[in-house]
Write a protein that holds these residues in place. Structure first.
Motif, PDB file in Angstrom:
ATOM      1  N   UNK A 131       3.197  11.530   5.410  1.00 47.24           N
ATOM      2  CA  UNK A 131       3.001  10.827   4.140  1.00 47.24           C
ATOM      3  C   UNK A 131       1.608  10.213   4.095  1.00 47.24           C
ATOM      4  N   UNK A 132       1.011  10.209   2.940  1.00 45.68           N
ATOM      5  CA  UNK A 132      -0.322   9.643   2.742  1.00 45.68           C
ATOM      6  C   UNK A 132      -0.262   8.401   1.870  1.00 45.68           C
ATOM      7  N   UNK A 133       0.894   7.704   1.908  1.00 48.13           N
ATOM      8  CA  UNK A 133       1.134   6.610   0.976  1.00 48.13           C
ATOM      9  C   UNK A 133       1.041   5.259   1.659  1.00 48.13           C
ATOM     10  N   UNK A 134       0.536   4.268   0.927  1.00 48.62           N
ATOM     11  CA  UNK A 134       0.622   2.860   1.300  1.00 48.62           C
ATOM     12  C   UNK A 134       0.954   2.054   0.057  1.00 48.62           C
ATOM     13  N   UNK A 147      -3.569   7.888  -0.223  1.00 42.61           N
ATOM     14  CA  UNK A 147      -4.785   7.921   0.588  1.00 42.61           C
ATOM     15  C   UNK A 147      -5.404   9.317   0.629  1.00 42.61           C
ATOM     16  N   UNK A 148      -4.597  10.347   0.460  1.00 40.68           N
ATOM     17  CA  UNK A 148      -5.135  11.698   0.456  1.00 40.68           C
ATOM     18  C   UNK A 148      -6.001  11.933  -0.770  1.00 40.68           C
ATOM     19  N   UNK A 149      -5.521  11.465  -1.926  1.00 41.07           N
ATOM     20  CA  UNK A 149      -6.255  11.659  -3.178  1.00 41.07           C
ATOM     21  C   UNK A 149      -7.229  10.522  -3.449  1.00 41.07           C
ATOM     22  N   UNK A 150      -7.142   9.447  -2.640  1.00 46.09           N
ATOM     23  CA  UNK A 150      -7.999   8.272  -2.815  1.00 46.09           C
ATOM     24  C   UNK A 150      -7.838   7.680  -4.211  1.00 46.09           C
ATOM     25  N   UNK A 151      -6.594   7.554  -4.631  1.00 49.89           N
ATOM     26  CA  UNK A 151      -6.278   6.956  -5.925  1.00 49.89           C
ATOM     27  C   UNK A 151      -5.191   5.901  -5.743  1.00 49.89           C
ATOM     28  N   UNK A 250      -9.863  -2.742  -6.090  1.00 49.26           N
ATOM     29  CA  UNK A 250      -9.464  -2.519  -7.475  1.00 49.26           C
ATOM     30  C   UNK A 250     -10.363  -1.523  -8.197  1.00 49.26           C
ATOM     31  N   UNK A 251     -11.451  -1.115  -7.572  1.00 47.23           N
ATOM     32  CA  UNK A 251     -12.310  -0.106  -8.186  1.00 47.23           C
ATOM     33  C   UNK A 251     -11.667   1.275  -8.181  1.00 47.23           C
ATOM     34  N   UNK A 252     -10.620   1.446  -7.349  1.00 48.74           N
ATOM     35  CA  UNK A 252      -9.956   2.742  -7.282  1.00 48.74           C
ATOM     36  C   UNK A 252      -9.041   2.990  -8.463  1.00 48.74           C
ATOM     37  N   UNK A 253      -8.665   1.917  -9.161  1.00 45.41           N
ATOM     38  CA  UNK A 253      -7.724   2.103 -10.251  1.00 45.41           C
ATOM     39  C   UNK A 253      -7.970   1.094 -11.346  1.00 45.41           C
ATOM     40  N   UNK A 254      -7.291   1.276 -12.459  1.00 50.28           N
ATOM     41  CA  UNK A 254      -7.414   0.334 -13.566  1.00 50.28           C
ATOM     42  C   UNK A 254      -6.739  -0.971 -13.200  1.00 50.28           C
ATOM     43  N   UNK A 255      -6.853  -1.973 -14.103  1.00 52.39           N
ATOM     44  CA  UNK A 255      -6.221  -3.258 -13.878  1.00 52.39           C
ATOM     45  C   UNK A 255      -4.706  -3.139 -13.830  1.00 52.39           C
ATOM     46  N   UNK A 256      -4.040  -4.200 -13.387  1.00 57.17           N
ATOM     47  CA  UNK A 256      -2.587  -4.156 -13.272  1.00 57.17           C
ATOM     48  C   UNK A 256      -1.931  -3.769 -14.588  1.00 57.17           C
TER      49      UNK A 256
END
Length: 258
Positions: A131-134, A147-151, A250-256
């Motif tokens: 799994x590549x999840x956190x 983590x694999x897709x870095x998203x 938080x630069x990896x994704x939009x706001x909550x």
């Protein structure tokens, strides 16, 4: 292709409706417990009358009857109110926690990893390969990271069904709706409902050791009826996790999400 849902349900229930691709099956070097069947009437609008070994919480906790006595006569009976108070006390006292976990998803898929908790508001579910999840909480937000897709997807802690575990002070009866308490020789199970989660209400069954009231397991049933079971092993309440574990970029994704 393996759905993300079995991984995410444990901590954020219905948050990760987007699906990621994860390669391979979960690791198998830890023997997973048999997931319990869905507790009777959990989530039902009108649950049937409580069985003899249940403590019904249709009435206020202070009016609930005592649970069926354990077979060991040396152990005193315990009321629903006392069980909830002892559960609150244990959760309050667990200022830091590290543990191994095994998770059984809605489709029976098994995964495992490490859980880190640092109150107030910080938590990390790290899943073992492949799994590549956190899933990480930094005190304000919860990030579901591929983590694999870095998203990642971001959510507010208040949207998650286990938010009461991250609060500085835990009060199950205040923070959730306590629906039922069941006590026997093997476990004290407290079933609660949280109506403020992302996507709808969630039902949660918390399983404690009947003597120490250490948290052993929980079952989350999301608004769509999907059930996920998480069991804890090798719990350590003394070691303080590295603060860097709880960092969210938080630069990896939009706001909550709202």
């Amino acid at each position: 292709m393996i759905s993300l849902r079995p991984f995410v349900c444990s901590a954020v229930a219905v948050l990760a409706m987007t699906r990621f691709a994860l390669a391979g099956d979960a690791a198998t070097d830890v023997v997973a417990p048999t997931p319990p069947s869905r507790p009777a009437a959990l989530g039902d609008a009108k649950p049937p009358a409580a069985q003899a070994d249940d403590v019904s919480l249709k009435q206020p906790i202070k009016d609930a009857a005592k649970a069926k006595p354990r077979q060991n006569a040396d152990k005193p009976e315990i009321t629903a109110e006392e069980a909830v108070a002892r559960a609150n006390g244990y959760l309050d006292s667990a200022r830091t926690l590290t543990a191994d976990f095994v998770q059984i998803g809605p489709d029976g898929q098994r995964s495992q990893g490490e859980l880190y908790l640092d109150r107030h508001g910080k938590m990390l579910f790290h899943y073992d390969p492949p799994a590549e999840l956190e899933i990480v909480a930094d005190g304000r937000s919860v990030a579901v990271r591929d983590q694999k897709m870095d998203t990642q997807d971001l959510y507010f802690i208040a949207q998650t069904p286990l938010k009461f575990l991250l609060k500085d002070h835990v009060d199950l009866a205040h923070d959730t709706t306590v629906k039922r308490v069941t006590i026997d020789e093997n476990a004290a199970t407290i079933e609660v409902e949280d109506k403020a989660t992302f996507g709808g209400s969630a039902e949660i069954a918390l399983v404690f050791d009947p003597d120490s009231f250490a948290l052993k397991q929980w079952t989350v049933i999301d608004a769509q009826g999907f059930q996920t079971v998480v069991s804890l092993f090798n719990v350590d309440l003394t070691s303080k996790p590295d603060p860097e574990l709880f960092h969210i970029n938080e630069l990896l994704g939009a706001g909550p999400r709202r």
